[in-house]
Design a protein around this motif. Structure first.
Motif, PDB file in Angstrom:
ATOM      1  N   LYS A  45       0.839  -1.217   0.000  1.00  0.00           N
ATOM      2  CA  LYS A  45       0.000   0.000   0.000  1.00  0.00           C
ATOM      3  C   LYS A  45       0.869   1.260   0.000  1.00  0.00           C
ATOM      4  O   LYS A  45       1.878   1.321   0.710  1.00  0.00           O
ATOM      5  N   ILE A  56      -5.889  -6.419   3.624  1.00  0.00           N
ATOM      6  CA  ILE A  56      -5.628  -6.293   5.058  1.00  0.00           C
ATOM      7  C   ILE A  56      -6.274  -5.037   5.646  1.00  0.00           C
ATOM      8  O   ILE A  56      -6.058  -4.730   6.808  1.00  0.00           O
ATOM      9  N   MET A  71      -6.822 -12.531  12.297  1.00  0.00           N
ATOM     10  CA  MET A  71      -5.879 -11.431  12.104  1.00  0.00           C
ATOM     11  C   MET A  71      -6.096 -10.411  13.212  1.00  0.00           C
ATOM     12  O   MET A  71      -7.228 -10.233  13.689  1.00  0.00           O
ATOM     13  N   ILE A  73      -4.500  -6.372  14.849  1.00  0.00           N
ATOM     14  CA  ILE A  73      -3.585  -5.215  14.871  1.00  0.00           C
ATOM     15  C   ILE A  73      -3.585  -4.716  16.312  1.00  0.00           C
ATOM     16  O   ILE A  73      -4.534  -4.051  16.736  1.00  0.00           O
ATOM     17  N   MET A 111       3.909  -6.828  12.488  1.00  0.00           N
ATOM     18  CA  MET A 111       4.203  -5.834  11.457  1.00  0.00           C
ATOM     19  C   MET A 111       5.690  -5.472  11.568  1.00  0.00           C
ATOM     20  O   MET A 111       6.452  -6.177  12.216  1.00  0.00           O
ATOM     21  N   SER A 112       6.097  -4.367  10.951  1.00  0.00           N
ATOM     22  CA  SER A 112       7.530  -4.043  10.904  1.00  0.00           C
ATOM     23  C   SER A 112       8.200  -4.044  12.277  1.00  0.00           C
ATOM     24  O   SER A 112       9.346  -4.463  12.410  1.00  0.00           O
ATOM     25  N   ARG A 146       2.825  -9.218   8.349  1.00  0.00           N
ATOM     26  CA  ARG A 146       2.496  -8.188   7.354  1.00  0.00           C
ATOM     27  C   ARG A 146       3.491  -7.033   7.498  1.00  0.00           C
ATOM     28  O   ARG A 146       3.430  -6.272   8.459  1.00  0.00           O
ATOM     29  N   ILE A 147       4.413  -6.916   6.544  1.00  0.00           N
ATOM     30  CA  ILE A 147       5.490  -5.947   6.708  1.00  0.00           C
ATOM     31  C   ILE A 147       5.530  -4.976   5.535  1.00  0.00           C
ATOM     32  O   ILE A 147       5.601  -5.379   4.370  1.00  0.00           O
ATOM     33  N   GLY A 148       5.436  -3.690   5.866  1.00  0.00           N
ATOM     34  CA  GLY A 148       5.467  -2.637   4.859  1.00  0.00           C
ATOM     35  C   GLY A 148       6.734  -1.817   4.939  1.00  0.00           C
ATOM     36  O   GLY A 148       7.669  -1.971   4.148  1.00  0.00           O
ATOM     37  N   SER A 149       6.804  -0.917   5.937  1.00  0.00           N
ATOM     38  CA  SER A 149       7.893   0.065   5.954  1.00  0.00           C
ATOM     39  C   SER A 149       9.272  -0.562   6.129  1.00  0.00           C
ATOM     40  O   SER A 149      10.243  -0.061   5.557  1.00  0.00           O
ATOM     41  N   ARG A 161       6.113   5.047   3.837  1.00  0.00           N
ATOM     42  CA  ARG A 161       5.040   5.183   2.846  1.00  0.00           C
ATOM     43  C   ARG A 161       4.763   6.635   2.508  1.00  0.00           C
ATOM     44  O   ARG A 161       4.903   7.511   3.354  1.00  0.00           O
TER      45      ARG A 161
HETATM   46  C1  LIG Z   1       0.024  -0.805   6.780  1.00  0.00           C
HETATM   47  C2  LIG Z   1      -0.269  -2.090   7.446  1.00  0.00           C
HETATM   48  C3  LIG Z   1       0.759  -2.985   7.787  1.00  0.00           C
HETATM   49  C4  LIG Z   1       2.223  -2.708   7.557  1.00  0.00           C
HETATM   50  O1  LIG Z   1       2.702  -1.813   8.514  1.00  0.00           O
HETATM   51  P1  LIG Z   1       4.273  -1.529   8.701  1.00  0.00           P
HETATM   52  O2  LIG Z   1       4.385  -1.032  10.080  1.00  0.00           O
HETATM   53  O3  LIG Z   1       4.656  -0.557   7.659  1.00  0.00           O
HETATM   54  O4  LIG Z   1       4.978  -2.842   8.525  1.00  0.00           O
HETATM   55  C5  LIG Z   1       0.403  -4.178   8.381  1.00  0.00           C
HETATM   56  N1  LIG Z   1      -0.888  -4.491   8.629  1.00  0.00           N
HETATM   57  C6  LIG Z   1      -1.897  -3.654   8.326  1.00  0.00           C
HETATM   58  C7  LIG Z   1      -3.293  -4.057   8.625  1.00  0.00           C
HETATM   59  C8  LIG Z   1      -1.619  -2.429   7.721  1.00  0.00           C
HETATM   60  O5  LIG Z   1      -2.647  -1.608   7.420  1.00  0.00           O
END
Ligand SMILES: *Cc1c(COP(=O)(O)O)cnc(C)c1O
Length: 232
Positions: free
Chosen positions: A38, A82, A165, A167, A197-198, A213-216, A222
């Motif tokens: 994303k 997600i 799942m 958060i 996550m990250s 689930r890893i983004g940054s 982002r």
């Molecule tokens: C954006 C997002 C992530 C990734 O987050 P980071 O901290 O960048 O790894 C994981 N899970 C969900 C539901 C998100 O919206």
């Protein structure tokens, strides 16, 4: 250019996930890295895809369509929603995604069953989002409603759920939330857990995550969310 080299970051993340798994007596092969693409530029995503990564997470249906609809035929590609799913985006989401991780309310169960009945096609695989911290601003069923919700999905709507799942709240120790999610999954016979996550994926692996689930930490910081987009 992104500040982080995503291909290098991916290799490091896979190493650390593997090490965390082995330290917990788990098989690293049980854990999937969901690359959260994303709000990331294609300059960051493309090389990761070219390096062989195939599992991606997105939190908005429309944004994900723009990025992935033309690439849906790529062998092995798995797209995971997600972010929250509005009922009016359910058809589009079911057409694009392999997995919806955010089933979070009875109305959405009904909508998904209607999509299945109308299209006759298989639905995406489903995870239920649990609001382990019971935060009013966050989506998900409460821990005390989870068993009943899972029963309703199966018995009333004939929907198979394959995992849970969560958060965790930002300011709390994530381990408590991961442990709670694992407990709810175990008593409902669910083998898959999307958590971590990250900043906390190694803890999540220790507590039984099958999907982190890893983004940054993979792609870098982002871009801000587009102001005009409505949540999907
Ligand atoms: C954006 C997002 C992530 C990734 O987050 P980071 O901290 O960048 O790894 C994981 N899970 C969900 C539901 C998100 O919206």
């Amino acid at each position: 250019m992104p500040e982080l080299d995503p291909v290098f970051a991916r290799a490091q993340l896979l190493d650390r996930i593997g090490a965390a798994a082995r330290a917990a007596g788990r098989d690293p092969g049980e854990i999937t890295l969901t690359a959260v693409s994303k709000q990331q530029p294609w300059d960051a995503i493309g090389p990761v895809l070219a390096a062989g990564h195939r599992v991606f997470g997105e939190n908005r249906v429309q944004e994900a369509q723009g990025r992935w609809a033309g690439r849906r035929d790529l062998p092995g590609l798995e797209l995971r929603l997600i972010g929250p799913l509005q009922s009016n985006k359910a058809d589009d989401a079911c057409a694009l995604f392999d997995v919806v991780e955010t089933v979070d309310r009875p109305k959405l169960l009904r909508t998904l069953a209607e999509v299945r009945d109308r299209t006759g096609g298989p639905l995406p695989r489903l995870f239920v989002q649990v609001n382990t911290g019971e935060e009013p601003q966050k989506a998900g069923v409460t821990p005390q409603d989870a068993d009943g919700f899972l029963r309703e999905a199966r018995e009333v709507f004939g929907l198979e759920v394959e995992g849970l799942m969560c958060i965790p709240p930002q300011e709390e120790e994530p381990a408590l939330h991961f442990a709670l999610l694992r407990k709810i999954a175990a008593r409902n016979g669910l083998a898959r857990l999307s958590m971590g996550m990250s900043d906390d994926y190694e803890t999540a692996v220790r507590f039984g995550a099958t999907h982190v689930r890893i983004g940054s930490a993979l792609f870098g910081a982002r871009a801000p969310a587009p102001a005009t987009a409505t949540p999907s």
